[in-house]
Design a protein around this motif. Structure first.
Motif, PDB file in Angstrom:
ATOM      1  N   SER A   1      47.880  43.396  47.036  1.00 44.59           N
ATOM      2  CA  SER A   1      46.799  42.429  47.176  1.00 44.59           C
ATOM      3  C   SER A   1      46.789  41.837  48.574  1.00 44.59           C
ATOM      4  N   LEU A   2      45.589  41.727  49.123  1.00 40.61           N
ATOM      5  CA  LEU A   2      45.391  41.056  50.408  1.00 40.61           C
ATOM      6  C   LEU A   2      44.623  39.756  50.203  1.00 40.61           C
ATOM      7  N   HIS A   3      44.825  39.148  49.040  1.00 42.63           N
ATOM      8  CA  HIS A   3      44.260  37.829  48.751  1.00 42.63           C
ATOM      9  C   HIS A   3      45.409  36.892  48.402  1.00 42.63           C
ATOM     10  N   PRO A   4      45.486  35.721  49.037  1.00 43.48           N
ATOM     11  CA  PRO A   4      46.647  34.843  48.839  1.00 43.48           C
ATOM     12  C   PRO A   4      46.792  34.272  47.438  1.00 43.48           C
ATOM     13  N   GLU A   5      45.706  34.261  46.632  1.00 44.06           N
ATOM     14  CA  GLU A   5      45.775  33.685  45.296  1.00 44.06           C
ATOM     15  C   GLU A   5      45.806  34.744  44.193  1.00 44.06           C
ATOM     16  N   PHE A   6      46.107  35.958  44.582  1.00 46.12           N
ATOM     17  CA  PHE A   6      46.137  37.058  43.626  1.00 46.12           C
ATOM     18  C   PHE A   6      47.290  37.962  44.033  1.00 46.12           C
ATOM     19  N   LYS A   7      48.371  37.926  43.264  1.00 46.86           N
ATOM     20  CA  LYS A   7      49.626  38.509  43.710  1.00 46.86           C
ATOM     21  C   LYS A   7      49.922  39.856  43.053  1.00 46.86           C
TER      22      LYS A   7
ATOM     23  N   ARG B   1      49.089  40.965  35.808  1.00 51.30           N
ATOM     24  CA  ARG B   1      48.359  41.838  34.881  1.00 51.30           C
ATOM     25  C   ARG B   1      47.036  41.161  34.533  1.00 51.30           C
ATOM     26  N   ILE B   2      45.943  41.935  34.542  1.00 49.03           N
ATOM     27  CA  ILE B   2      44.643  41.384  34.190  1.00 49.03           C
ATOM     28  C   ILE B   2      43.980  42.271  33.135  1.00 49.03           C
TER      29      ILE B   2
ATOM     30  N   MET C   1      37.307  54.767  33.606  1.00 50.87           N
ATOM     31  CA  MET C   1      38.241  55.759  33.091  1.00 50.87           C
ATOM     32  C   MET C   1      38.875  56.457  34.286  1.00 50.87           C
ATOM     33  N   SER C   2      39.813  55.772  34.887  1.00 47.86           N
ATOM     34  CA  SER C   2      40.474  56.209  36.110  1.00 47.86           C
ATOM     35  C   SER C   2      41.902  55.698  36.097  1.00 47.86           C
ATOM     36  N   SER C   3      42.667  56.108  37.103  1.00 45.41           N
ATOM     37  CA  SER C   3      44.045  55.633  37.203  1.00 45.41           C
ATOM     38  C   SER C   3      44.157  54.365  38.046  1.00 45.41           C
ATOM     39  N   HIS C   4      43.197  54.148  38.966  1.00 44.36           N
ATOM     40  CA  HIS C   4      43.265  53.010  39.873  1.00 44.36           C
ATOM     41  C   HIS C   4      41.863  52.435  40.108  1.00 44.36           C
ATOM     42  N   LEU C   5      41.840  51.198  40.581  1.00 44.38           N
ATOM     43  CA  LEU C   5      40.596  50.522  40.903  1.00 44.38           C
ATOM     44  C   LEU C   5      40.853  49.521  42.023  1.00 44.38           C
ATOM     45  N   VAL C   6      39.946  49.472  42.999  1.00 52.29           N
ATOM     46  CA  VAL C   6      40.003  48.461  44.057  1.00 52.29           C
ATOM     47  C   VAL C   6      38.932  47.419  43.777  1.00 52.29           C
ATOM     48  N   ILE C   7      39.322  46.147  43.778  1.00 47.29           N
ATOM     49  CA  ILE C   7      38.358  45.063  43.596  1.00 47.29           C
ATOM     50  C   ILE C   7      38.397  44.121  44.795  1.00 47.29           C
ATOM     51  N   THR C   8      37.305  43.402  44.983  1.00 49.89           N
ATOM     52  CA  THR C   8      37.244  42.334  45.977  1.00 49.89           C
ATOM     53  C   THR C   8      37.413  41.017  45.225  1.00 49.89           C
ATOM     54  N   VAL C   9      38.528  40.351  45.456  1.00 46.91           N
ATOM     55  CA  VAL C   9      38.881  39.162  44.685  1.00 46.91           C
ATOM     56  C   VAL C   9      37.925  38.024  45.001  1.00 46.91           C
ATOM     57  N   SER C  10      37.349  37.444  43.938  1.00 44.07           N
ATOM     58  CA  SER C  10      36.372  36.370  44.096  1.00 44.07           C
ATOM     59  C   SER C  10      36.633  35.299  43.048  1.00 44.07           C
ATOM     60  N   ALA C  11      36.436  34.052  43.418  1.00 40.26           N
ATOM     61  CA  ALA C  11      36.508  32.899  42.511  1.00 40.26           C
ATOM     62  C   ALA C  11      37.754  32.893  41.637  1.00 40.26           C
ATOM     63  N   PRO C  12      38.951  33.054  42.219  1.00 36.84           N
ATOM     64  CA  PRO C  12      40.153  33.028  41.379  1.00 36.84           C
ATOM     65  C   PRO C  12      40.396  31.638  40.804  1.00 36.84           C
ATOM     66  N   SER C  13      40.780  31.593  39.528  1.00 33.35           N
ATOM     67  CA  SER C  13      41.176  30.341  38.880  1.00 33.35           C
ATOM     68  C   SER C  13      42.479  30.607  38.148  1.00 33.35           C
ATOM     69  N   ALA C  14      42.972  29.620  37.438  1.00 33.61           N
ATOM     70  CA  ALA C  14      44.224  29.797  36.716  1.00 33.61           C
ATOM     71  C   ALA C  14      44.107  30.868  35.631  1.00 33.61           C
TER      72      ALA C  14
ATOM     73  N   TYR D   1      30.696  41.477  33.072  1.00 33.40           N
ATOM     74  CA  TYR D   1      31.467  42.682  33.335  1.00 33.40           C
ATOM     75  C   TYR D   1      32.304  42.573  34.616  1.00 33.40           C
ATOM     76  N   ASN D   2      32.034  41.584  35.435  1.00 33.34           N
ATOM     77  CA  ASN D   2      32.770  41.413  36.688  1.00 33.34           C
ATOM     78  C   ASN D   2      33.922  40.426  36.562  1.00 33.34           C
ATOM     79  N   LEU D   3      34.080  39.821  35.385  1.00 30.92           N
ATOM     80  CA  LEU D   3      35.085  38.792  35.168  1.00 30.92           C
ATOM     81  C   LEU D   3      36.339  39.401  34.549  1.00 30.92           C
ATOM     82  N   TYR D   4      37.494  39.113  35.161  1.00 30.28           N
ATOM     83  CA  TYR D   4      38.780  39.619  34.675  1.00 30.28           C
ATOM     84  C   TYR D   4      39.666  38.443  34.270  1.00 30.28           C
TER      85      TYR D   4
END
Length: 376
Positions: free
Chosen positions: A90-96, A100-101, A107-120, A137-140
Protein backbone atom coordinates in the motif's frame (compact mmCIF):
# COMPACT_ATOMS: atom_id res chain seq x y z
CA UNK A 1 4.98 12.81 -24.85
CA UNK A 2 3.08 9.90 -23.28
CA UNK A 3 4.99 7.74 -20.85
CA UNK A 4 4.16 4.05 -20.90
CA UNK A 5 2.79 2.72 -17.63
CA UNK A 6 5.24 0.45 -15.86
CA UNK A 7 4.08 -2.95 -14.73
CA UNK A 8 5.39 -5.56 -12.37
CA UNK A 9 5.31 -9.32 -12.61
CA UNK A 10 3.65 -11.07 -9.69
CA UNK A 11 4.25 -14.79 -9.69
CA UNK A 12 1.04 -16.67 -10.41
CA UNK A 13 -1.05 -13.55 -11.08
CA UNK A 14 -3.95 -14.25 -13.44
CA UNK A 15 -7.35 -13.08 -14.64
CA UNK A 16 -10.33 -15.34 -15.26
CA UNK A 17 -11.89 -14.07 -18.50
CA UNK A 18 -15.21 -14.85 -20.21
CA UNK A 19 -16.28 -13.93 -23.71
CA UNK A 20 -18.80 -11.12 -23.54
CA UNK A 21 -20.77 -12.54 -26.49
CA UNK A 22 -20.67 -16.14 -25.23
CA UNK A 23 -20.59 -16.51 -21.45
CA UNK A 24 -19.98 -20.25 -21.72
CA UNK A 25 -16.54 -19.55 -23.20
CA UNK A 26 -13.88 -18.79 -20.59
CA UNK A 27 -10.12 -18.84 -20.17
CA UNK A 28 -7.37 -18.05 -17.69
CA UNK A 29 -4.79 -15.45 -18.73
CA UNK A 30 -1.64 -14.33 -16.96
CA UNK A 31 -1.90 -10.82 -15.49
CA UNK A 32 0.61 -8.00 -15.24
CA UNK A 33 0.22 -5.83 -12.19
CA UNK A 34 0.66 -2.07 -12.80
CA UNK A 35 3.27 -0.31 -10.72
CA UNK A 36 1.57 1.31 -7.76
CA UNK A 37 1.08 5.05 -7.74
CA UNK A 38 0.74 7.16 -4.57
CA UNK A 39 -2.57 6.37 -2.88
CA UNK A 40 -2.93 2.95 -4.47
CA UNK A 41 -2.82 -0.51 -2.94
CA UNK A 42 -2.27 -4.02 -4.30
CA UNK A 43 -4.69 -6.68 -3.07
CA UNK A 44 -4.20 -10.43 -3.21
CA UNK A 45 -7.64 -11.92 -3.58
CA UNK A 46 -7.97 -14.55 -0.89
CA UNK A 47 -11.39 -16.01 -1.74
CA UNK A 48 -14.61 -15.17 -3.59
CA UNK A 49 -18.00 -16.78 -4.07
CA UNK A 50 -19.11 -18.42 -7.31
CA UNK A 51 -22.92 -18.55 -7.33
CA UNK A 52 -25.90 -17.96 -9.58
CA UNK A 53 -25.36 -14.29 -8.79
CA UNK A 54 -22.09 -14.57 -10.70
CA UNK A 55 -24.04 -15.42 -13.85
CA UNK A 56 -26.54 -12.64 -13.16
CA UNK A 57 -23.70 -10.12 -13.13
CA UNK A 58 -22.23 -11.51 -16.35
CA UNK A 59 -25.54 -11.82 -18.21
CA UNK A 60 -26.58 -8.24 -17.40
CA UNK A 61 -23.10 -6.69 -17.54
CA UNK A 62 -23.50 -4.95 -20.90
CA UNK A 63 -26.78 -3.30 -19.84
CA UNK A 64 -25.80 -2.41 -16.28
CA UNK A 65 -22.11 -1.58 -16.67
CA UNK A 66 -20.64 -4.44 -14.65
CA UNK A 67 -17.82 -5.00 -17.15
CA UNK A 68 -16.56 -1.49 -16.42
CA UNK A 69 -15.45 -2.23 -12.85
CA UNK A 70 -12.57 -4.47 -13.87
CA UNK A 71 -11.22 -3.72 -17.38
CA UNK A 72 -10.32 -6.61 -19.67
CA UNK A 73 -9.07 -7.13 -23.26
CA UNK A 74 -11.52 -6.33 -26.05
CA UNK A 75 -14.27 -8.90 -26.33
CA UNK A 76 -13.59 -10.34 -22.90
CA UNK A 77 -14.84 -9.54 -19.41
CA UNK A 78 -13.74 -10.05 -15.81
CA UNK A 79 -16.82 -11.25 -13.98
CA UNK A 80 -17.46 -9.56 -10.61
CA UNK A 81 -18.03 -11.51 -7.44
CA UNK A 82 -17.80 -10.90 -3.69
CA UNK A 83 -15.08 -12.00 -1.34
CA UNK A 84 -12.00 -11.21 0.72
CA UNK A 85 -8.59 -9.85 -0.15
CA UNK A 86 -5.40 -9.15 1.75
CA UNK A 87 -3.43 -5.93 1.26
CA UNK A 88 -0.02 -6.95 -0.13
CA UNK A 89 1.39 -3.47 -0.64
CA UNK A 90 0.00 0.00 0.00
CA UNK A 91 1.10 3.52 -0.85
CA UNK A 92 -1.61 5.08 1.32
CA UNK A 93 -0.72 5.96 4.93
CA UNK A 94 -4.13 4.91 6.32
CA UNK A 95 -4.29 1.55 4.59
CA UNK A 96 -1.63 -0.92 5.65
CA UNK A 97 -0.18 -4.09 4.22
CA UNK A 98 -1.57 -7.14 6.00
CA UNK A 99 -5.13 -5.80 6.33
CA UNK A 100 -8.04 -7.93 5.13
CA UNK A 101 -11.05 -6.38 3.40
CA UNK A 102 -14.38 -7.68 2.11
CA UNK A 103 -16.16 -6.45 -0.99
CA UNK A 104 -16.58 -6.54 -4.77
CA UNK A 105 -13.79 -8.53 -6.41
CA UNK A 106 -13.03 -9.68 -9.93
CA UNK A 107 -12.53 -13.36 -10.67
CA UNK A 108 -8.79 -12.79 -10.55
CA UNK A 109 -5.83 -13.37 -8.28
CA UNK A 110 -5.03 -9.69 -7.66
CA UNK A 111 -6.61 -6.24 -7.79
CA UNK A 112 -5.20 -2.70 -7.61
CA UNK A 113 -7.41 -0.06 -6.00
CA UNK A 114 -7.07 3.67 -5.42
CA UNK A 115 -7.71 4.16 -1.71
CA UNK A 116 -10.42 6.72 -1.03
CA UNK A 117 -12.32 7.90 2.06
CA UNK A 118 -10.75 5.46 4.55
CA UNK A 119 -12.55 5.17 7.90
CA UNK A 120 -12.28 2.80 10.82
CA UNK A 121 -14.74 0.38 9.14
CA UNK A 122 -14.54 0.96 5.39
CA UNK A 123 -12.47 2.13 2.48
CA UNK A 124 -13.57 2.93 -1.09
CA UNK A 125 -11.94 2.41 -4.45
CA UNK A 126 -11.63 5.86 -5.97
CA UNK A 127 -10.17 4.69 -9.29
CA UNK A 128 -11.19 7.05 -12.08
CA UNK A 129 -12.81 4.33 -14.21
CA UNK A 130 -15.11 3.36 -11.30
CA UNK A 131 -16.15 6.88 -10.23
CA UNK A 132 -19.43 6.89 -12.22
CA UNK A 133 -20.46 3.40 -11.12
CA UNK A 134 -22.79 2.58 -8.18
CA UNK A 135 -21.10 3.43 -4.88
CA UNK A 136 -22.29 0.24 -3.17
CA UNK A 137 -19.87 -1.74 -5.36
CA UNK A 138 -16.91 0.55 -4.66
CA UNK A 139 -17.14 0.24 -0.87
CA UNK A 140 -14.91 -2.28 0.94
CA UNK A 141 -15.29 -3.35 4.56
CA UNK A 142 -12.25 -3.69 6.81
CA UNK A 143 -12.85 -7.09 8.37
CA UNK A 144 -10.00 -8.77 10.28
CA UNK A 145 -11.98 -10.71 12.88
CA UNK A 146 -14.11 -13.40 11.24
CA UNK A 147 -13.03 -17.03 11.15
CA UNK A 148 -12.74 -19.24 8.08
CA UNK A 149 -16.34 -20.44 8.00
CA UNK A 150 -17.71 -16.95 8.66
CA UNK A 151 -15.67 -15.49 5.80
CA UNK A 152 -16.96 -18.18 3.46
CA UNK A 153 -20.60 -17.73 4.40
CA UNK A 154 -20.34 -13.96 4.30
CA UNK A 155 -18.92 -14.13 0.77
CA UNK A 156 -21.65 -16.49 -0.38
CA UNK A 157 -24.68 -14.93 1.28
CA UNK A 158 -24.35 -11.35 2.52
CA UNK A 159 -24.04 -9.65 -0.89
CA UNK A 160 -27.08 -11.47 -2.30
CA UNK A 161 -28.94 -10.98 0.98
CA UNK A 162 -28.63 -7.23 0.42
CA UNK A 163 -30.97 -7.63 -2.57
CA UNK A 164 -33.25 -9.86 -0.50
CA UNK A 165 -33.39 -7.16 2.17
CA UNK A 166 -34.29 -4.26 -0.12
CA UNK A 167 -36.89 -6.30 -1.99
CA UNK A 168 -38.53 -7.33 1.28
CA UNK A 169 -38.41 -3.72 2.47
CA UNK A 170 -40.10 -2.51 -0.73
CA UNK A 171 -42.81 -5.16 -0.52
CA UNK A 172 -43.39 -4.32 3.15
CA UNK A 173 -43.46 -0.57 2.47
CA UNK A 174 -46.21 -1.10 -0.10
CA UNK A 175 -48.32 -3.40 2.06
CA UNK A 176 -47.48 -6.43 -0.11
CA UNK A 177 -49.13 -4.45 -2.94
CA UNK A 178 -52.43 -5.77 -1.63
CA UNK A 179 -51.49 -9.38 -2.46
CA UNK A 180 -52.03 -12.42 -0.24
CA UNK A 181 -49.18 -14.46 -1.75
CA UNK A 182 -45.60 -13.65 -2.75
CA UNK A 183 -44.30 -15.89 -5.53
CA UNK A 184 -40.52 -16.27 -5.88
CA UNK A 185 -39.29 -17.70 -9.18
CA UNK A 186 -35.99 -19.63 -9.08
CA UNK A 187 -36.79 -20.28 -5.45
CA UNK A 188 -33.66 -22.28 -4.66
CA UNK A 189 -31.25 -19.44 -5.50
CA UNK A 190 -29.53 -17.83 -2.54
CA UNK A 191 -31.13 -14.43 -3.13
CA UNK A 192 -34.54 -16.12 -3.27
CA UNK A 193 -33.88 -18.01 -0.05
CA UNK A 194 -32.91 -14.78 1.69
CA UNK A 195 -36.10 -13.05 0.53
CA UNK A 196 -38.27 -16.03 1.51
CA UNK A 197 -36.61 -16.09 4.95
CA UNK A 198 -37.43 -12.41 5.53
CA UNK A 199 -41.01 -12.71 4.27
CA UNK A 200 -41.66 -15.80 6.35
CA UNK A 201 -40.14 -14.22 9.47
CA UNK A 202 -42.54 -11.28 9.40
CA UNK A 203 -45.59 -13.26 8.24
CA UNK A 204 -45.89 -11.21 5.06
CA UNK A 205 -48.36 -13.62 3.50
CA UNK A 206 -48.15 -17.00 1.84
CA UNK A 207 -44.60 -17.46 0.49
CA UNK A 208 -44.66 -19.62 -2.64
CA UNK A 209 -41.53 -20.92 -4.35
CA UNK A 210 -41.26 -21.92 -8.01
CA UNK A 211 -38.23 -24.03 -8.94
CA UNK A 212 -36.97 -26.95 -11.00
CA UNK A 213 -38.27 -30.40 -10.15
CA UNK A 214 -34.82 -31.52 -9.01
CA UNK A 215 -34.68 -28.70 -6.46
CA UNK A 216 -38.18 -28.97 -4.98
CA UNK A 217 -37.19 -31.21 -2.08
CA UNK A 218 -34.20 -29.07 -1.13
CA UNK A 219 -36.22 -25.85 -1.34
CA UNK A 220 -38.95 -27.26 0.89
CA UNK A 221 -36.39 -28.52 3.40
CA UNK A 222 -35.18 -25.00 4.17
CA UNK A 223 -38.50 -24.20 5.84
CA UNK A 224 -38.62 -20.73 4.26
CA UNK A 225 -41.60 -21.42 1.96
CA UNK A 226 -45.22 -22.22 2.68
CA UNK A 227 -45.54 -23.96 -0.66
CA UNK A 228 -43.06 -25.07 -3.36
CA UNK A 229 -44.16 -25.76 -6.94
CA UNK A 230 -42.04 -27.12 -9.78
CA UNK A 231 -41.83 -25.44 -13.19
CA UNK A 232 -43.80 -28.27 -14.79
CA UNK A 233 -46.67 -27.61 -12.37
CA UNK A 234 -47.05 -23.87 -13.00
CA UNK A 235 -50.75 -24.39 -13.70
CA UNK A 236 -51.25 -25.06 -9.97
CA UNK A 237 -50.59 -21.37 -9.32
CA UNK A 238 -54.09 -20.63 -10.64
CA UNK A 239 -55.39 -21.46 -7.15
CA UNK A 240 -53.67 -18.36 -5.73
CA UNK A 241 -55.96 -15.41 -5.09
CA UNK A 242 -53.64 -12.42 -5.47
CA UNK A 243 -49.88 -12.41 -6.05
CA UNK A 244 -46.69 -10.36 -6.11
CA UNK A 245 -44.15 -12.14 -8.32
CA UNK A 246 -40.39 -11.77 -7.81
CA UNK A 247 -38.47 -13.39 -10.67
CA UNK A 248 -34.84 -14.29 -9.99
CA UNK A 249 -34.53 -16.41 -13.14
CA UNK A 250 -34.86 -13.88 -15.97
CA UNK A 251 -36.25 -16.68 -18.14
CA UNK A 252 -38.86 -15.33 -20.52
CA UNK A 253 -40.67 -18.63 -21.08
CA UNK A 254 -41.17 -19.30 -17.37
CA UNK A 255 -42.32 -15.77 -16.59
CA UNK A 256 -44.73 -15.79 -19.52
CA UNK A 257 -46.34 -18.98 -18.20
CA UNK A 258 -46.69 -17.38 -14.76
CA UNK A 259 -48.34 -14.30 -16.26
CA UNK A 260 -50.67 -16.39 -18.40
CA UNK A 261 -51.76 -18.51 -15.44
CA UNK A 262 -52.21 -15.60 -13.01
CA UNK A 263 -53.20 -12.72 -15.31
CA UNK A 264 -54.91 -9.95 -13.35
CA UNK A 265 -54.29 -11.81 -10.09
CA UNK A 266 -50.76 -10.44 -10.37
CA UNK A 267 -50.50 -7.18 -8.45
CA UNK A 268 -46.83 -6.62 -9.27
CA UNK A 269 -44.18 -8.44 -11.31
CA UNK A 270 -40.52 -7.81 -10.44
CA UNK A 271 -37.46 -8.86 -12.43
CA UNK A 272 -34.45 -9.19 -10.15
CA UNK A 273 -31.89 -11.76 -11.32
CA UNK A 274 -30.78 -13.93 -14.20
CA UNK A 275 -30.05 -17.33 -12.69
CA UNK A 276 -31.28 -19.28 -15.76
CA UNK A 277 -28.57 -18.24 -18.14
CA UNK A 278 -28.84 -19.73 -21.60
CA UNK A 279 -32.61 -19.62 -22.10
CA UNK A 280 -34.56 -16.78 -23.70
CA UNK A 281 -33.75 -13.88 -21.43
CA UNK A 282 -35.75 -10.80 -20.61
CA UNK A 283 -33.77 -7.57 -20.93
CA UNK A 284 -34.36 -4.36 -19.03
CA UNK A 285 -32.74 -1.23 -17.70
CA UNK A 286 -33.07 0.11 -14.16
CA UNK A 287 -36.48 1.57 -13.39
CA UNK A 288 -38.03 0.41 -16.67
CA UNK A 289 -40.31 -2.42 -17.64
CA UNK A 290 -38.72 -5.32 -19.46
CA UNK A 291 -37.91 -4.40 -23.03
CA UNK A 292 -39.28 -6.07 -26.14
CA UNK A 293 -42.56 -7.23 -27.57
CA UNK A 294 -42.45 -10.48 -25.58
CA UNK A 295 -42.68 -8.71 -22.21
CA UNK A 296 -45.17 -6.14 -23.49
CA UNK A 297 -47.56 -8.88 -24.62
CA UNK A 298 -47.68 -10.70 -21.29
CA UNK A 299 -51.05 -10.65 -19.49
CA UNK A 300 -51.24 -8.74 -16.22
CA UNK A 301 -48.82 -6.03 -15.04
CA UNK A 302 -45.70 -5.44 -17.10
CA UNK A 303 -42.54 -6.88 -15.52
CA UNK A 304 -40.61 -4.16 -13.68
CA UNK A 305 -36.84 -4.38 -13.42
CA UNK A 306 -35.56 -3.99 -9.84
CA UNK A 307 -31.95 -2.73 -9.77
CA UNK A 308 -30.43 -3.35 -6.35
CA UNK A 309 -28.09 -0.32 -6.21
CA UNK A 310 -31.04 2.04 -6.80
CA UNK A 311 -32.94 0.54 -3.87
CA UNK A 312 -29.81 0.72 -1.69
CA UNK A 313 -29.20 4.36 -2.68
CA UNK A 314 -32.77 5.34 -1.82
CA UNK A 315 -32.68 3.68 1.58
CA UNK A 316 -29.25 5.02 2.45
CA UNK A 317 -30.57 8.46 1.50
CA UNK A 318 -33.58 8.05 3.76
CA UNK A 319 -31.94 6.30 6.73
CA UNK A 320 -28.24 7.19 6.49
CA UNK A 321 -25.43 4.72 5.71
CA UNK A 322 -24.87 3.66 9.33
CA UNK A 323 -28.53 2.92 10.09
CA UNK A 324 -28.96 1.13 6.76
CA UNK A 325 -25.95 -1.11 7.41
CA UNK A 326 -27.08 -1.84 10.97
CA UNK A 327 -30.50 -2.96 9.73
CA UNK A 328 -29.03 -5.17 7.02
CA UNK A 329 -26.53 -6.70 9.45
CA UNK A 330 -29.23 -7.35 12.04
CA UNK A 331 -31.48 -9.01 9.47
CA UNK A 332 -28.71 -11.13 7.94
CA UNK A 333 -27.06 -12.46 11.10
CA UNK A 334 -29.42 -15.37 11.79
CA UNK A 335 -29.85 -16.17 8.10
CA UNK A 336 -26.11 -16.47 7.48
CA UNK A 337 -25.45 -18.35 10.73
CA UNK A 338 -28.35 -20.72 10.07
CA UNK A 339 -27.14 -21.50 6.54
CA UNK A 340 -25.04 -24.34 7.99
CA UNK A 341 -28.35 -26.26 8.16
CA UNK A 342 -28.89 -26.16 4.41
CA UNK A 343 -25.64 -25.16 2.68
CA UNK A 344 -22.27 -26.91 2.62
CA UNK A 345 -19.16 -24.99 1.60
CA UNK A 346 -16.93 -26.49 -1.09
CA UNK A 347 -13.54 -25.07 -2.05
CA UNK A 348 -12.30 -24.49 -5.59
CA UNK A 349 -8.53 -24.10 -5.55
CA UNK A 350 -6.57 -22.61 -8.44
CA UNK A 351 -7.21 -21.47 -11.97
CA UNK A 352 -7.89 -24.81 -13.68
CA UNK A 353 -10.40 -25.90 -11.04
CA UNK A 354 -12.09 -22.50 -11.38
CA UNK A 355 -12.52 -23.07 -15.11
CA UNK A 356 -14.07 -26.49 -14.51
CA UNK A 357 -16.42 -25.22 -11.80
CA UNK A 358 -17.48 -22.25 -13.91
CA UNK A 359 -18.43 -24.70 -16.67
CA UNK A 360 -20.63 -26.59 -14.20
CA UNK A 361 -22.23 -23.34 -13.07
CA UNK A 362 -23.11 -22.34 -16.64
CA UNK A 363 -24.52 -25.82 -17.25
CA UNK A 364 -26.66 -25.62 -14.10
CA UNK A 365 -24.87 -28.59 -12.52
CA UNK A 366 -24.12 -27.12 -9.10
CA UNK A 367 -26.72 -28.11 -6.51
CA UNK A 368 -28.21 -25.20 -4.53
CA UNK A 369 -27.09 -26.86 -1.29
CA UNK A 370 -23.48 -26.29 -2.36
CA UNK A 371 -21.69 -22.99 -1.73
CA UNK A 372 -18.65 -22.71 -3.99
CA UNK A 373 -15.71 -20.69 -2.65
CA UNK A 374 -12.84 -20.02 -5.05
CA UNK A 375 -9.36 -19.64 -3.58
CA UNK A 376 -7.23 -18.26 -6.43
Amino acid sequence: MQVAEKSATVTGAYNFLVRRDDLSSAMVAGAEIPQLQPGQALLRIERYAMTGNTLSYAASADQLGFWEFFPAPDGWGRVPSWGYAEVVESLHPEFKAGERIFGYMPMSSHLVITVSAPSAKTVSDGSRHRAHLPAVYNLYHRDPLRNEDQRNRRSLLEPVFLMSFVMDDDIKEHGEYGAKSILIISASSKTSLGLAYLLKRRNAGEVVGLTGAANVEFTRSTGFYDRVVSYDEIGALAALESVVSVDMSGNEDILRQVHEVLGDKLKRSFLVGITHWGGRMLSAVPGDVAEGEEAASMPGPKPQFAFGPDYVRDRVGAWGQEVFQERVDRASTDFVAGSSQWMDVAYVDGAEATLATYGKLVAGKIHPSQGMIVRP
